[in-house]
Motif scaffolding. Structure first.
Motif, PDB file in Angstrom:
ATOM      1  N   GLY B 106       0.804  -1.221   0.000  1.00  0.00           N
ATOM      2  CA  GLY B 106       0.000   0.000   0.000  1.00  0.00           C
ATOM      3  C   GLY B 106       0.833   1.265   0.000  1.00  0.00           C
ATOM      4  N   ALA B 107       1.996   1.239  -0.690  1.00  0.00           N
ATOM      5  CA  ALA B 107       2.849   2.424  -0.769  1.00  0.00           C
ATOM      6  C   ALA B 107       2.639   3.106  -2.122  1.00  0.00           C
ATOM      7  CB  ALA B 107       4.315   2.021  -0.613  1.00  0.00           C
ATOM      8  N   PRO B 108       2.814   4.443  -2.182  1.00  0.00           N
ATOM      9  CA  PRO B 108       2.616   5.130  -3.455  1.00  0.00           C
ATOM     10  C   PRO B 108       3.729   4.845  -4.455  1.00  0.00           C
ATOM     11  CG  PRO B 108       3.320   6.675  -1.773  1.00  0.00           C
ATOM     12  CD  PRO B 108       3.078   5.371  -1.087  1.00  0.00           C
ATOM     13  N   ASP B 109       4.931   4.556  -3.996  1.00  0.00           N
ATOM     14  CA  ASP B 109       6.061   4.309  -4.898  1.00  0.00           C
ATOM     15  C   ASP B 109       7.172   3.696  -4.060  1.00  0.00           C
ATOM     16  OD1 ASP B 109       8.189   4.532  -6.859  1.00  0.00           O
ATOM     17  OD2 ASP B 109       6.906   5.972  -7.885  1.00  0.00           O
ATOM     18  N   MET B 110       8.328   3.473  -4.690  1.00  0.00           N
ATOM     19  CA  MET B 110       9.489   3.063  -3.911  1.00  0.00           C
ATOM     20  C   MET B 110       9.956   4.260  -3.085  1.00  0.00           C
ATOM     21  SD  MET B 110      10.053  -0.123  -4.709  1.00  0.00           S
ATOM     22  CE  MET B 110      11.736  -0.668  -4.499  1.00  0.00           C
ATOM     23  N   ALA B 111      10.697   3.993  -2.008  1.00  0.00           N
ATOM     24  CA  ALA B 111      11.081   5.054  -1.089  1.00  0.00           C
ATOM     25  C   ALA B 111      12.095   6.001  -1.710  1.00  0.00           C
ATOM     26  CB  ALA B 111      11.635   4.456   0.196  1.00  0.00           C
ATOM     27  N   LEU B 112      12.952   5.492  -2.603  1.00  0.00           N
ATOM     28  CA  LEU B 112      14.022   6.316  -3.163  1.00  0.00           C
ATOM     29  C   LEU B 112      13.923   6.282  -4.685  1.00  0.00           C
ATOM     30  CD1 LEU B 112      16.636   4.580  -0.893  1.00  0.00           C
ATOM     31  CD2 LEU B 112      15.693   6.840  -0.445  1.00  0.00           C
ATOM     32  N   PRO B 113      12.972   7.033  -5.264  1.00  0.00           N
ATOM     33  CA  PRO B 113      12.682   6.894  -6.694  1.00  0.00           C
ATOM     34  C   PRO B 113      13.839   7.310  -7.599  1.00  0.00           C
ATOM     35  CG  PRO B 113      11.262   8.542  -5.679  1.00  0.00           C
ATOM     36  CD  PRO B 113      12.082   7.967  -4.595  1.00  0.00           C
ATOM     37  N   ARG B 114      14.597   8.351  -7.220  1.00  0.00           N
ATOM     38  CA  ARG B 114      15.723   8.774  -8.067  1.00  0.00           C
ATOM     39  C   ARG B 114      16.780   7.694  -8.132  1.00  0.00           C
ATOM     40  NH1 ARG B 114      15.636  14.702  -9.225  1.00  0.00           N
ATOM     41  NH2 ARG B 114      13.372  14.820  -9.326  1.00  0.00           N
ATOM     42  N   MET B 115      17.095   7.118  -6.969  1.00  0.00           N
ATOM     43  CA  MET B 115      18.095   6.054  -6.942  1.00  0.00           C
ATOM     44  C   MET B 115      17.593   4.851  -7.732  1.00  0.00           C
ATOM     45  SD  MET B 115      20.145   4.584  -3.724  1.00  0.00           S
ATOM     46  CE  MET B 115      19.109   3.237  -3.221  1.00  0.00           C
ATOM     47  N   ASN B 116      16.288   4.675  -7.703  1.00  0.00           N
ATOM     48  CA  ASN B 116      15.693   3.579  -8.452  1.00  0.00           C
ATOM     49  C   ASN B 116      16.006   3.712  -9.944  1.00  0.00           C
ATOM     50  OD1 ASN B 116      14.249   1.266  -8.431  1.00  0.00           O
ATOM     51  ND2 ASN B 116      12.225   2.236  -8.361  1.00  0.00           N
ATOM     52  N   ASN B 117      15.870   4.937 -10.444  1.00  0.00           N
ATOM     53  CA  ASN B 117      16.190   5.202 -11.841  1.00  0.00           C
ATOM     54  C   ASN B 117      17.654   4.876 -12.121  1.00  0.00           C
ATOM     55  OD1 ASN B 117      17.458   7.114 -13.874  1.00  0.00           O
ATOM     56  ND2 ASN B 117      15.303   7.327 -14.411  1.00  0.00           N
ATOM     57  N   TRP B 118      18.527   5.356 -11.221  1.00  0.00           N
ATOM     58  CA  TRP B 118      19.959   5.074 -11.395  1.00  0.00           C
ATOM     59  C   TRP B 118      20.242   3.586 -11.407  1.00  0.00           C
ATOM     60  CZ3 TRP B 118      24.107   7.407 -12.969  1.00  0.00           C
ATOM     61  CH2 TRP B 118      24.138   8.811 -12.944  1.00  0.00           C
ATOM     62  N   SER B 119      19.666   2.864 -10.428  1.00  0.00           N
ATOM     63  CA  SER B 119      20.034   1.466 -10.289  1.00  0.00           C
ATOM     64  C   SER B 119      19.618   0.688 -11.529  1.00  0.00           C
ATOM     65  CB  SER B 119      19.448   0.851  -9.021  1.00  0.00           C
ATOM     66  OG  SER B 119      18.055   0.840  -9.087  1.00  0.00           O
ATOM     67  N   PHE B 120      18.544   1.123 -12.212  1.00  0.00           N
ATOM     68  CA  PHE B 120      18.277   0.440 -13.477  1.00  0.00           C
ATOM     69  C   PHE B 120      19.214   0.901 -14.580  1.00  0.00           C
ATOM     70  CE2 PHE B 120      16.652   0.269 -17.768  1.00  0.00           C
ATOM     71  CZ  PHE B 120      16.571  -1.101 -17.906  1.00  0.00           C
ATOM     72  N   TRP B 121      19.373   2.220 -14.753  1.00  0.00           N
ATOM     73  CA  TRP B 121      20.032   2.688 -15.970  1.00  0.00           C
ATOM     74  C   TRP B 121      21.536   2.455 -16.020  1.00  0.00           C
ATOM     75  CZ3 TRP B 121      18.212   2.873 -20.494  1.00  0.00           C
ATOM     76  CH2 TRP B 121      16.857   3.150 -20.696  1.00  0.00           C
ATOM     77  N   ILE B 122      22.155   2.036 -14.894  1.00  0.00           N
ATOM     78  CA  ILE B 122      23.571   1.660 -15.029  1.00  0.00           C
ATOM     79  C   ILE B 122      23.714   0.215 -15.515  1.00  0.00           C
ATOM     80  CG2 ILE B 122      24.423   3.333 -13.348  1.00  0.00           C
ATOM     81  CD1 ILE B 122      24.664   1.164 -11.314  1.00  0.00           C
ATOM     82  N   LEU B 123      22.628  -0.557 -15.393  1.00  0.00           N
ATOM     83  CA  LEU B 123      22.709  -1.971 -15.794  1.00  0.00           C
ATOM     84  C   LEU B 123      23.027  -2.169 -17.281  1.00  0.00           C
ATOM     85  CD1 LEU B 123      20.052  -4.342 -14.241  1.00  0.00           C
ATOM     86  CD2 LEU B 123      22.513  -4.422 -14.040  1.00  0.00           C
TER      87      LEU B 123
END
Lengths: 188, 529
Positions: B106-123
């Motif tokens: 029941g959360a609106p998003d992940m807690a650290l959305p910017r880091m989330n973007n980073w963690s995908f786009w370095i892959l």
């Protein structure tokens, strides 16, 4: 929302700390591994510093066979053999043997011998008073040298060990020596 | 930090719908977008790694050397392993976590959305580096995905540097993903969602995330040591300088064994979600599942040397690691029996997610049993480095982890797209996969027991028939996955509207939002019963 934000930052800090600690722990495993092997005598590693002469009496009641074995690592163009294949010694008796290394190449080379004792658990009872493995061994092109090893077997060696095998692997470290300075190599 | 959250807040109000084009995907901080990116990335990597497996199987179709030279064969086994572990299975689980964890708690998003973007786009960069190293002069990494020293130090070529950096980037990505999952689960649960009310997928991912931040840094340390040994004259693994090559194996498997559970614990969570839905019963033994997961995770730190029985350990060490390894079968058994007990006298139906889950339970158990056989030290001396090992870890990774991921995709695909998938195609995909995967991996047990070594491009003539059969199974399994790709595209494009609660036996917050799930969900926390 305010308390939430603090929570996040504090939690992230802690998790990053765990991550960094575990990165450090990965490197800590290296000295821990050596300490573990030293304490338990696993891995057949002998001490890499010279032992003192034995203080206890020679145990005349039993004999231990010490076998010598040697090899060169990879395609190193040296002949490297013990002059004696095996010897029977009383524990506590200081014995001197020689290993012969011949450089069959046309270049001056430097070797480093790495010892290992089998069975591994007996390694802590094998004491070297003087060993060519404590130093690097420069051998000129075509030259042959006899390298001494002075050792004794600890009288405290458990009776179940009747044969110890000491093996040396000779590594070619000429390239590493060339890379660092020569004085550096001699001092170590 | 406050700025990030405020800005993020503004974005929510400014545009509720994603902007179009490539920028949507590059700049996105939305957990559903990032989950989708992870899942597609994992699927592409799965197909690339699969092609490498087919190169391996084509070469092994007949004895002798026909198609590739041995060095390239070794590069294929190495990169196949790395891509499947770090590029397919782990990102797929992270993608599922991104999509489902916020919706499940029941959360609106992940807690650290910017880091989330980073963690995908370095892959993608990590795998670009790894794949490009194959085209270097002298070829890519060829020392096996376990990169044992001195193969990776003394005897490797310069692509090792690229290998090391790509593993560093993969590790950073996984660690960031794991931190994000932990913070989300700890801080963003809806009021009333206590820890022991969390769905099991969330629980297993929480424990997996802790495993990740505990062992991925150790892997980073290991590859760093390989790098400095190779290029900067250190002697961590070089006996001539006082190091020890066996120590490499200890450090690697200290990472490697928990890594195995990183790749299977989320699968346990998925199966624990799907089986109750189609048995129309509550999960049997919820709390025992949580404790079993935690004990598997803890035990995973004290069993690593069972990968090294033949390195000459003392008897006590072999016995210790043998018994600890066997102990893991107790919590794993708890899980398998709980799933069976959940199905017992349930009103069962056999939709595709359920079919894959049941296949998972049976085939994963086979893989577990061959693992128990490998844990027996004296027997391991025969099995070590044979195709029996290959059969074992492919049963737990392909019919285990991959089957659970496919089951999860079928289960939540209608929620993600708002459309029901093509049931006929899905059945075809299931049966083709199930039959071919067993033709592929089951005979490996026999050739392994008969002594065929792994990672060798040629083999003795008596293994020829079984290897031909295995290769046929491999190509059939590979092409079966194209059915899956077609089905996914069809499901996204076509319109077969589904209700919010797609499966009538399903339980959980994700089924309370409409299908397809709107771009933003649970901006106001839901009420937990």
């Amino acid at each position: 929302m305010d308390s939430q934000r603090l929570d996040n930052t504090a939690l992230v800090k802690r998790l990053v700390l765990i991550t960094l600690a575990m990165f450090g722990f990965g490197f800590m495993l290296v000295p821990l591994y050596d300490v573990f092997c030293d304490v338990t005598g696993l891995n057949g590693k002998t001490s890499d510093t010279a032992a003192q002469a034995p203080t206890s009496l020679i145990d005349e009641s039993r004999e231990v066979t010490v076998e010598f074995w040697s090899r060169t690592q990879g395609a190193m163009p040296w002949e490297f053999q013990p002059t004696l294949k095996k010897i029977k010694v009383h524990p506590g008796k200081v014995t001197k043997v020689f290993f012969r290394a011949s450089n069959r190449s046309n270049d001056d080379m430097v070797g480093q011998a790495i010892p290992s004792v089998s069975p591994g658990l007996a390694a802590n009872y094998f004491h070297k008073i003087e060993c060519f493995c404590f130093n690097q061994q420069p051998v000129k092109a075509g030259e042959t040298v006899d390298m001494p090893l002075i050792f004794y077997v600890d009288p405290a060696l458990p009776a179940k060990f009747t044969t110890l095998t000491l093996s040396y692997t000779m590594f070619d470290i000429s390239n590493q020596i060339a890379a660092t300075s020569l004085t550096n190599g001699e001092s170590s | 930090m406050s700025k990030v959250i405020e800005q993020d807040h503004h974005e929510h109000h400014d545009h509720h719908h994603p902007s179009g084009g490539i920028k949507r995907w590059l700049y996105t901080t939305n957990h559903k977008d990032i989950g989708t990116l992870y899942l597609w990335f994992a699927f592409i990597m799965f197909l690339i790694g699969g092609c490498m497996a087919l190169v391996i199987r084509a070469e092994l179709f007949q004895p002798g050397l026909q198609i590739v030279d041995p060095d390239f064969f070794n590069q294929m086994t190495t990169v196949h392993g790395l891509i499947m572990v770090f590029g397919a299975v782990m990102p797929a689980f992270t993608g599922l976590a991104n999509w489902m964890v916020p919706m499940m708690i029941g959360a609106p998003d992940m807690a650290l959305p910017r880091m989330n973007n980073w963690s995908f786009w370095i892959l993608p960069f990590a795998f670009f580096i790894l794949l490009m190293s194959l085209f270097m002069e002298g070829g890519g990494p060829n020392f096996g995905w376990t990169f044992y020293a001195p193969l990776s130090t003394t005897y490797s070529n310069d692509s090792t540097a690229l290998f090391v950096f790509s593993v560093h980037i993969m590790g950073m990505s996984s660690i960031m993903g794991a931190i994000n999952v932990i913070v989300t689960i700890f801080n963003l649960r809806a009021p009333g969602m206590t820890l022991m009310k969390m769905p099991l997928f969330v629980w297993t991912w929480l424990i997996t995330a802790f495993l990740l931040i505990a062992v991925m840094p150790v892997l980073a340390g290991a590859v760093t040591m390989v790098l400095t040994d190779k290029y900067f004259g250190t002697s961590f693994f070089n006996a001539a300088g006082g190091g020890d090559p066996v120590m490499f194996q200890h450090i690697f498997w200290f990472f490697g064994h928990p890594e195995v559970y990183i790749m299977i614990l989320p699968a346990f969570g998925i199966v624990s979600t799907i089986v109750p839905t189609f048995s129309r019963k509550r999960l049997f033994g919820y709390s025992s599942m949580v404790y079993a997961t935690a004990s598997i995770a803890l035990l995973s730190f004290v069993v690593w040397a069972h990968h090294m029985f033949t390195t000459g350990m003392p008897l006590f060490g072999e016995l210790f690691f043998m018994y600890c390894t066997m102990l893991i079968s107790v919590p794993t058994g708890v899980k398998v029996f709980n799933w069976v007990a959940t199905m017992w006298r349930g009103a069962m139906t056999f939709e595709i997610p359920m079919m894959f889950s049941i296949a998972f339970i049976i085939l994963f158990t086979i893989g577990g049993f061959s693992g128990l056989m490998l844990a027996i030290t004296p027997a391991d001396f025969q099995y070590h480095d044979t195709y029996f090992v290959v059969a074992h870890f492919h049963y737990v990774l392909v019919t285990g982890a991959i089957f659970s991921i496919i089951a999860a995709v079928y289960y939540w695909l209608p929620k993600w797209t708002g459309n029901m998938y093509d049931e006929g195609l899905a059945k075809l995909h299931f049966w083709c996969s199930l039959i071919s995967v067993n033709v592929l991996f089951f005979p490996m047990h026999f050739v392994g027991l008969a002594g065929m070594p792994r990672r060798i491009p040629d083999y003795a003539i008596q293994f020829a028939d079984f290897n031909a059969l295995i290769s046929v199974g491999a190509f059939a399994f590979g092409f079966s996955q194209l059915i899956f790709l077609y089905l996914l595209i069809k499901c996204i494009r076509e319109n077969h509207q589904v209700p919010a609660k797609v499966w009538e036996g399903a339980d959980g917050l994700e089924w309370e939002v409409p299908s397809p799930a709107p771009y933003h969900t649970f901006e106001k926390p839901p009420l937990i019963r």
